[in-house]
Write a protein that holds these residues in place. Structure first.
Motif, mmCIF file in Angstrom:
data_model
loop_
_atom_site.group_PDB
_atom_site.id
_atom_site.type_symbol
_atom_site.label_atom_id
_atom_site.label_comp_id
_atom_site.label_asym_id
_atom_site.label_seq_id
_atom_site.Cartn_x
_atom_site.Cartn_y
_atom_site.Cartn_z
ATOM 1 N N ARG A 39 1.253 7.106 -11.715
ATOM 2 C CA ARG A 39 2.453 6.294 -11.486
ATOM 3 C C ARG A 39 3.223 6.667 -10.224
ATOM 4 O O ARG A 39 3.869 5.817 -9.625
ATOM 5 C CB ARG A 39 3.386 6.352 -12.707
ATOM 6 N N ASP A 40 3.135 7.950 -9.806
ATOM 7 C CA ASP A 40 3.868 8.349 -8.611
ATOM 8 C C ASP A 40 2.991 8.369 -7.361
ATOM 9 O O ASP A 40 3.445 8.737 -6.283
ATOM 10 C CB ASP A 40 4.504 9.731 -8.830
ATOM 11 N N ALA A 41 1.737 7.966 -7.517
ATOM 12 C CA ALA A 41 0.832 7.942 -6.352
ATOM 13 C C ALA A 41 1.083 6.695 -5.525
ATOM 14 O O ALA A 41 1.422 5.635 -6.068
ATOM 15 C CB ALA A 41 -0.620 7.959 -6.834
ATOM 16 N N GLN A 42 0.907 6.824 -4.219
ATOM 17 C CA GLN A 42 0.953 5.629 -3.377
ATOM 18 C C GLN A 42 -0.313 4.820 -3.636
ATOM 19 O O GLN A 42 -1.396 5.379 -3.829
ATOM 20 C CB GLN A 42 0.996 6.023 -1.893
ATOM 21 N N MET B 200 0.795 -1.230 0.000
ATOM 22 C CA MET B 200 0.000 0.000 0.000
ATOM 23 C C MET B 200 0.831 1.287 0.000
ATOM 24 O O MET B 200 0.392 2.316 -0.487
ATOM 25 C CB MET B 200 -0.922 -0.001 1.220
ATOM 26 N N PHE B 201 2.034 1.206 0.585
ATOM 27 C CA PHE B 201 2.808 2.437 0.714
ATOM 28 C C PHE B 201 3.743 2.672 -0.469
ATOM 29 O O PHE B 201 4.366 3.716 -0.578
ATOM 30 C CB PHE B 201 3.607 2.445 2.035
ATOM 31 N N LEU C 82 -3.164 -4.201 -9.592
ATOM 32 C CA LEU C 82 -2.948 -5.656 -9.492
ATOM 33 C C LEU C 82 -2.768 -6.268 -10.877
ATOM 34 O O LEU C 82 -1.941 -7.153 -11.078
ATOM 35 C CB LEU C 82 -4.129 -6.337 -8.792
ATOM 36 N N ILE C 83 -3.555 -5.778 -11.829
ATOM 37 C CA ILE C 83 -3.424 -6.291 -13.199
ATOM 38 C C ILE C 83 -2.066 -5.888 -13.777
ATOM 39 O O ILE C 83 -1.359 -6.717 -14.360
ATOM 40 C CB ILE C 83 -4.587 -5.795 -14.087
ATOM 41 N N ALA C 84 -1.676 -4.627 -13.568
ATOM 42 C CA ALA C 84 -0.373 -4.157 -14.064
ATOM 43 C C ALA C 84 0.754 -4.996 -13.473
ATOM 44 O O ALA C 84 1.686 -5.401 -14.174
ATOM 45 C CB ALA C 84 -0.182 -2.679 -13.719
ATOM 46 N N LYS C 85 0.646 -5.278 -12.170
ATOM 47 C CA LYS C 85 1.679 -6.098 -11.520
ATOM 48 C C LYS C 85 1.747 -7.495 -12.139
ATOM 49 O O LYS C 85 2.816 -8.057 -12.338
ATOM 50 C CB LYS C 85 1.391 -6.215 -10.017
#
Ligand SMILES: Nc1ncnc2c1ncn2[C@@H]1O[C@H](COP(=O)(O)OP(=O)(O)OP(=O)(O)O)[C@@H](O)[C@H]1O
Ligand SMILES: [Mg+2]
Length: 315
Positions: free
Chosen positions: A129-132, A92-93, A145-148
């Motif tokens: 992209r730079d958001a937590q 999450m962080f 999750l899909i990107a990961k």
């Protein structure tokens, strides 16, 4: 005939002090297909996926992926498999960029910022992209999750309820993403509670209940085999009984003789053709009707019918 990309034989899982979540499951997945696994809560869908992805240790049976026995050399095969998990448990962080980049590295692939950028853009995550991750909405988290799962360019992708808790617009968007992956040759296995999702996307459908595969078939064949057409015809004047002229049709008379219900078909278009003949027969026999409603049974009707039947048998 292609070799299956994934072949499961006699897969059984009994959790310690728990239920038998999988009971001798056999399943072959064809390269390039979209396979939808449907089943009620607790049917064993996540357990099945977990067994293939190395998260659940099977009690028995074999899993072969890309021709390799997973129990012998799972690391190599696992690197070719992607998983979008059901639960939103992720770092999450971390920022979106770092989480997705890290996922690629996990599988020993060389870093490739161009590829990561492409994935983030295709999922409309580039601006984030730079958001937590914790700062994103639920639907956006699911995209992460899909990107990961895509970061290491898997050839076989599991999506465990990819659109749970996702609004209609985002769901349609994800359907497009999944279709685009299929275009690129990725084999996809998804679980879903939204039957319209399976109906929309899948080439084949498997129905699992209480750890057992109840049925696997081409989606079209399943609908053809089990699908029926229902027509409700409201008559202009009541009939005392079904007239001889309609003897050849599967009809029921109800509502004090003012409603005819046809149920039949068992095949794409067949029921509808018969309803058209029925309408002509009614006209020829001088029986007037005020309305005619046709409904083809959906995958959902089939699913509910099948599970109801099995539960009935068990009782
Ligand atoms: N870690 C675990 N320990 C014990 N029992 C478990 C564990 N994980 C799952 N189960 C049980 O195994 C069965 C199958 O669970 P599973 O999560 O595979 O179902 P599912 O089809 O994915 O359900 P859902 O649609 O709710 O996600 C259920 O009875 C569940 O309670
Ligand atoms: Mg599940």
């Amino acid at each position: 005939m292609h070799e299956p990309i994934l072949s499961i034989r006699g897969l059984t899982k009994t959790y310690t002090n728990g239920p038998r979540a999988l009971d001798s499951v056999d399943l072959d997945i064809k390269p390039g297909e979209i396979f939808a696994l449907l089943g009620p809560n607790g049917a064993g869908k996540t357990t099945l996926i977990g067994a293939v992805c190395g998260l659940v240790r099977p009690t028995g049976g074999t899993i072969t992926a890309f021709g390799q026995d997973l129990s012998k050399d799972w690391r190599k095969a696992r690197a070719r498999i992607g998983l979008v998990p059901q639960e939103l448990a992720t770092d999450m962080f971390e920022t979106v960029w770092r989480a997705v980049t890290y996922s690629r590295g996990l599988f020993g692939k060389a870093s490739d910022p161009v590829m990561i950028e492409h994935i983030l853009r295709s999922l409309s995550l580039w601006d984030k992209r730079d958001a937590q991750i914790r700062a994103l909405s639920g639907g956006m988290k699911r995209r992460v999750l899909i990107a990961k799962a895509l970061a290491h360019e898997p050839e076989l992708l599991f999506l465990d309820e990819p659109t749970a808790g996702v609004d209609v617009e985002l769901r349609k968007d994800m359907w497009q993403q999944i279709a685009a992956l299929k275009e690129r040759g990725v084999t996809i296995i998804l679980t879903t509670h939204y039957i319209e999702e399976a109906e929309e996307m899948a080439d084949r459908v498997g129905i699992i209940q209480a750890g057992r595969i109840r049925m696997v078939d081409e989606k079209r064949a399943m609908m053809e085999r089990l699908g029926t057409t229902e027509a409700v015809i409201d008559l202009a004047a009541p009939l005392a009984a079904l007239p001889e002229a309609l003897a050849g049709f599967a009809l029921e008379l109800s509502q004090g003789g003012t409603r005819l219900t046809y149920r039949g078909g068992n095949g794409e278009g067949k029921g509808r053709a018969e309803v058209a003949q029925l309408a002509q027969a009614l006209t020829r026999a001088g029986i007037g009707f005020t309305s005619l409603d046709i409904h083809d049974s959906s995958l959902e009707d089939i699913f509910v019918g099948l599970l109801g039947e099995k539960q009935g048998e068990a009782a």
